[in-house]
Enzyme design. Sequence first.
Site, PDB file in Angstrom:
ATOM      1  N   ASN A   1     -17.926   4.151  32.651  1.00 28.65           N
ATOM      2  CA  ASN A   1     -17.867   2.802  33.209  1.00 28.65           C
ATOM      3  C   ASN A   1     -18.347   2.745  34.661  1.00 28.65           C
ATOM      4  OD1 ASN A   1     -16.785   2.227  30.744  1.00 28.65           O
ATOM      5  ND2 ASN A   1     -14.656   2.127  31.458  1.00 28.65           N
ATOM      6  N   ILE A   2     -18.928   1.618  35.026  1.00 29.64           N
ATOM      7  CA  ILE A   2     -19.480   1.428  36.386  1.00 29.64           C
ATOM      8  C   ILE A   2     -18.647   0.391  37.147  1.00 29.64           C
ATOM      9  CG2 ILE A   2     -21.831   2.032  35.724  1.00 29.64           C
ATOM     10  CD1 ILE A   2     -22.412  -0.975  35.409  1.00 29.64           C
ATOM     11  N   ASP A   3     -17.492   0.010  36.554  1.00 28.69           N
ATOM     12  CA  ASP A   3     -16.710  -1.089  37.137  1.00 28.69           C
ATOM     13  C   ASP A   3     -15.794  -0.645  38.280  1.00 28.69           C
ATOM     14  OD1 ASP A   3     -14.865  -1.015  34.014  1.00 28.69           O
ATOM     15  OD2 ASP A   3     -14.489   0.127  35.855  1.00 28.69           O
TER      16      ASP A   3
ATOM     17  N   CYS B   1      -6.644   0.375  23.633  1.00 27.72           N
ATOM     18  CA  CYS B   1      -6.410   1.457  24.604  1.00 27.72           C
ATOM     19  C   CYS B   1      -5.096   1.252  25.346  1.00 27.72           C
ATOM     20  CB  CYS B   1      -7.562   1.523  25.599  1.00 27.72           C
ATOM     21  SG  CYS B   1      -9.095   2.085  24.857  1.00 27.72           S
TER      22      CYS B   1
ATOM     23  N   PRO C   1     -16.673  -7.325  29.378  1.00 26.32           N
ATOM     24  CA  PRO C   1     -17.110  -7.075  28.001  1.00 26.32           C
ATOM     25  C   PRO C   1     -17.581  -5.630  27.819  1.00 26.32           C
ATOM     26  CG  PRO C   1     -18.753  -8.388  29.178  1.00 26.32           C
ATOM     27  CD  PRO C   1     -17.597  -8.231  30.106  1.00 26.32           C
ATOM     28  N   ASP C   2     -17.416  -5.120  26.582  1.00 29.67           N
ATOM     29  CA  ASP C   2     -18.013  -3.800  26.352  1.00 29.67           C
ATOM     30  C   ASP C   2     -19.458  -4.040  25.946  1.00 29.67           C
ATOM     31  OD1 ASP C   2     -16.490  -3.177  23.050  1.00 29.67           O
ATOM     32  OD2 ASP C   2     -18.136  -4.474  23.682  1.00 29.67           O
ATOM     33  N   PHE C   3     -20.118  -3.038  25.388  1.00 26.99           N
ATOM     34  CA  PHE C   3     -21.559  -3.169  25.125  1.00 26.99           C
ATOM     35  C   PHE C   3     -21.873  -3.506  23.676  1.00 26.99           C
ATOM     36  CE2 PHE C   3     -23.101  -1.837  29.205  1.00 26.99           C
ATOM     37  CZ  PHE C   3     -22.047  -1.100  29.725  1.00 26.99           C
ATOM     38  N   ARG C   4     -21.086  -2.860  22.750  1.00 20.74           N
ATOM     39  CA  ARG C   4     -21.560  -2.908  21.354  1.00 20.74           C
ATOM     40  C   ARG C   4     -20.605  -3.598  20.384  1.00 20.74           C
ATOM     41  NH1 ARG C   4     -23.033   1.579  24.007  1.00 20.74           N
ATOM     42  NH2 ARG C   4     -25.279   2.019  24.092  1.00 20.74           N
TER      43      ARG C   4
ATOM     44  N   HIS D   1     -22.036   7.684  34.402  1.00 18.87           N
ATOM     45  CA  HIS D   1     -23.168   6.748  34.374  1.00 18.87           C
ATOM     46  C   HIS D   1     -23.305   6.053  35.719  1.00 18.87           C
ATOM     47  CE1 HIS D   1     -23.096   6.632  29.705  1.00 18.87           C
ATOM     48  NE2 HIS D   1     -23.442   7.792  30.211  1.00 18.87           N
TER      49      HIS D   1
ATOM     50  N   GLU E   1     -11.957   1.060  16.832  1.00 22.42           N
ATOM     51  CA  GLU E   1     -12.542   1.396  15.520  1.00 22.42           C
ATOM     52  C   GLU E   1     -13.006   2.854  15.555  1.00 22.42           C
ATOM     53  OE1 GLU E   1     -15.834  -1.260  15.782  1.00 22.42           O
ATOM     54  OE2 GLU E   1     -16.629   0.061  17.317  1.00 22.42           O
TER      55      GLU E   1
END
Length: 284
Positions: A87-89, A243, A13-16, A106, A207
Amino acid sequence: MAGAGISTSAGIPDFRSPGSGLYDNLQKYNLPDPQAIFSIDFFKESPEPFFELARELFPGQFKPTPCHYFIKMLDDKGLLLRHYTQNIDTLERVSGLNGDKIVEAHGTFHTSHCLACGKEYCLDWMKNEVFKGGVPKCDVEGCEGVVKPDIVFFGEALPKRFFDCVKKDMMECDLLIIMGTSLVVQPFASLTSRVPDTTPRLYINREKSPPMDPFMDLLMGGGSDFNADKEGNYRDVFWEGSCDDGAQALATLLGWGEELKTTVKTEQARIDKETKDSSAAKKS
Ligand code: APR
Ligand code: ZN
């Protein structure tokens, strides 16, 4: 420049994003506010919610997306100066992108450190601890410190490598591609204004992120100066969509469309096979 939007099709999932974004799904941790789960002060007080969430998000359960493989393809073709990710993935590393080309602004799960004595721990150790449940503790005799993954929490400084690379790269950048980010977190979002005025900027996103108005910008230092709608715009292009589709469309325009599709197919099949073999090996 990339954000969580390049990994959502991998299942992260993204954050926002309203509804699906992480910050809309943290009720069970009854946090003072959703971003507290990534705030260093809150973490030092109560690290449990972060590690419960880490169990859900832990790298290694997800495959790179077509967008990740497009970024790798840019490097294979000698066109990638640097890939800045929020991203931290670690999916950029999993896609095989050369570590020297990646700036994990990050931080990353790749390494962890004890908050008390600073001892370093690797991804496998942390993965083991996270799936055991509870809070990972340092194994140095008499230390007992909490071990935190090297991701950057709100209230922590970004890695030195970020600032070193920005100094070198931004003026050299002759095309800036921004993908899958809301461009609201600083200092990352401000990178868009660090490239030369003659550098075209392409923003591929589901968006259009609201460009901060100058007053808010001054006040919050938020947002970015990217604005494809502004009067006299001569270099900003906003491509609305996913993307993966945006990366595929650009690859096709570059004559690499089929090559990207084949790479994605073979690479994802390889990872599926590796995962299957390693779980079979664990069982036997
Ligand atoms: N294709 C295109 N755009 C997408 C897709 C997709 N498949 N999925 C999501 N998006 C868009 C969303 O519409 C949103 O504009 O990507 C953006 C993701 O924005 P955020 O959720 O804010 O994620 P990000 O910009 O990476 O957040 C930045 O905030 O919480 C901190 O440290 C955390 O690194 C994170 C930083
Ligand atoms: Zn320690």
